[in-house]
Scaffold this motif. Structure first.
Motif, short mmCIF file in Angstrom:
data_model
loop_
_atom_site.label_atom_id
_atom_site.label_comp_id
_atom_site.label_asym_id
_atom_site.label_seq_id
_atom_site.Cartn_x
_atom_site.Cartn_y
_atom_site.Cartn_z
N PRO A 263 0.89 -1.08 -0.12
CA PRO A 263 0.35 0.04 0.29
C PRO A 263 0.39 1.57 -0.30
O PRO A 263 0.38 2.27 -0.55
N ASP A 264 2.00 1.15 0.60
CA ASP A 264 3.10 2.27 0.55
C ASP A 264 4.30 2.35 0.17
O ASP A 264 5.05 3.11 -0.47
N GLY A 265 3.53 1.47 -1.19
CA GLY A 265 4.73 1.66 -2.21
C GLY A 265 5.08 2.72 -3.19
O GLY A 265 6.29 2.60 -3.47
N PRO A 266 3.99 3.20 -3.31
CA PRO A 266 4.27 4.54 -4.16
C PRO A 266 5.05 6.21 -3.66
O PRO A 266 5.73 6.32 -4.08
N PHE A 267 4.99 5.46 -2.47
CA PHE A 267 5.65 6.86 -1.93
C PHE A 267 7.32 6.08 -1.67
O PHE A 267 7.96 7.14 -2.52
N PHE B 134 10.38 8.75 -2.73
CA PHE B 134 11.30 9.18 -2.28
C PHE B 134 12.92 8.79 -1.91
O PHE B 134 13.53 9.29 -2.35
N PRO B 135 13.08 7.37 -2.18
CA PRO B 135 13.94 6.94 -2.25
C PRO B 135 14.72 7.46 -3.30
O PRO B 135 16.18 7.76 -3.51
N ASP B 136 14.64 7.89 -4.60
CA ASP B 136 15.55 8.48 -5.47
C ASP B 136 15.35 9.53 -5.75
O ASP B 136 16.47 9.83 -6.15
#
Length: 214
Positions: free
Chosen positions: A94-98, A102-104
């Motif tokens: 579910p939080d995959g899009p973040f 963000f790490p990129d």
């Protein structure tokens, strides 16, 4: 929640070796979010290696430059496999899009600022990082308005990493002309200017598309 139709086009995603590694990861307890977080670790190591390379000479500099190039490519591999494990491996979270985005942004900052500090021009490093983040911001802004993501260059993520990786390797030859950090300086200028141009190009495309659908 996973994304299947709005992904960065990557030829490596369709290779046998990438598919085999992604399937192996998906069959283990490795999650896409863990891989995404790993990209920040790789970027931090790359940035640190660039800083040390700028302050070193001889064998130590060679080790640092090769390490920086290796960790830059490892960052890209993490970016490749997190999506493959999430989508092709069916392990999206579910939080995959973040964790996909963000790490990129953190990785770009760590690597490009690290180069800047290494060559003694931190302002240039921060400028390159800012423009790199701006390119992603314009892309995500477009997607937020319902416009397909614009992954165009000339200095998209893969282009930035290719530029700094090549610069790290070419810098190994600088002793031949008694040079030190010139190649990395040129590369950082190329990334900064190229990313700025990319942000402008994507911005103009976004405005045009918004007018077309409006």
């Amino acid at each position: 929640m996973t994304e299947t139709g709005d992904r960065r086009p990557l030829a490596s995603r369709n290779t046998r070796w990438a598919g085999a590694i992604a399937r192996w990861m998906a069959s283990r307890t490795i999650t896409p979010n863990q891989i995404s977080k790993g990209s920040m670790v790789a970027a931090a190591l790359a940035g640190g290696a660039f800083i040390l390379a700028g302050q070193s000479a001889g064998g130590m500099r060679i080790v640092c430059l090769l390490s920086a190039a290796l960790f830059c490519q490892l960052r890209l591999l993490c970016n490749l496999f997190d999506g493959m494990v999430a989508v092709e491996g069916g392990k999206g979270e579910p939080d995959g899009p973040f964790w996909n985005e963000f790490p990129d942004r953190v990785a770009d900052l760590l690597i490009l600022a690290g180069i800047g500090y290494g060559i003694g021009t931190p302002g240039l490093g921060w400028a390159a990082a800012a423009f790199a983040i701006l390119t992603a911001y314009v892309r995500e802004l477009g997607r937020a308005t319902g416009i397909p993501s614009d992954f165009s260059g000339p200095m998209a993520k893969q282009h930035r990493m290719a530029t700094v990786t090549a610069a790290a390797v070419i810098s190994l030859l600088e002793p031949l002309w008694q040079g030190h950090n010139e190649v990395l300086t040129i590369a950082l200028w190329a990334v900064a200017l190229g990313a700025a141009l990319t942000a402008i190009r994507r911005g103009r495309t976004l405005v045009r598309r918004l007018k077309e659908v409006g």
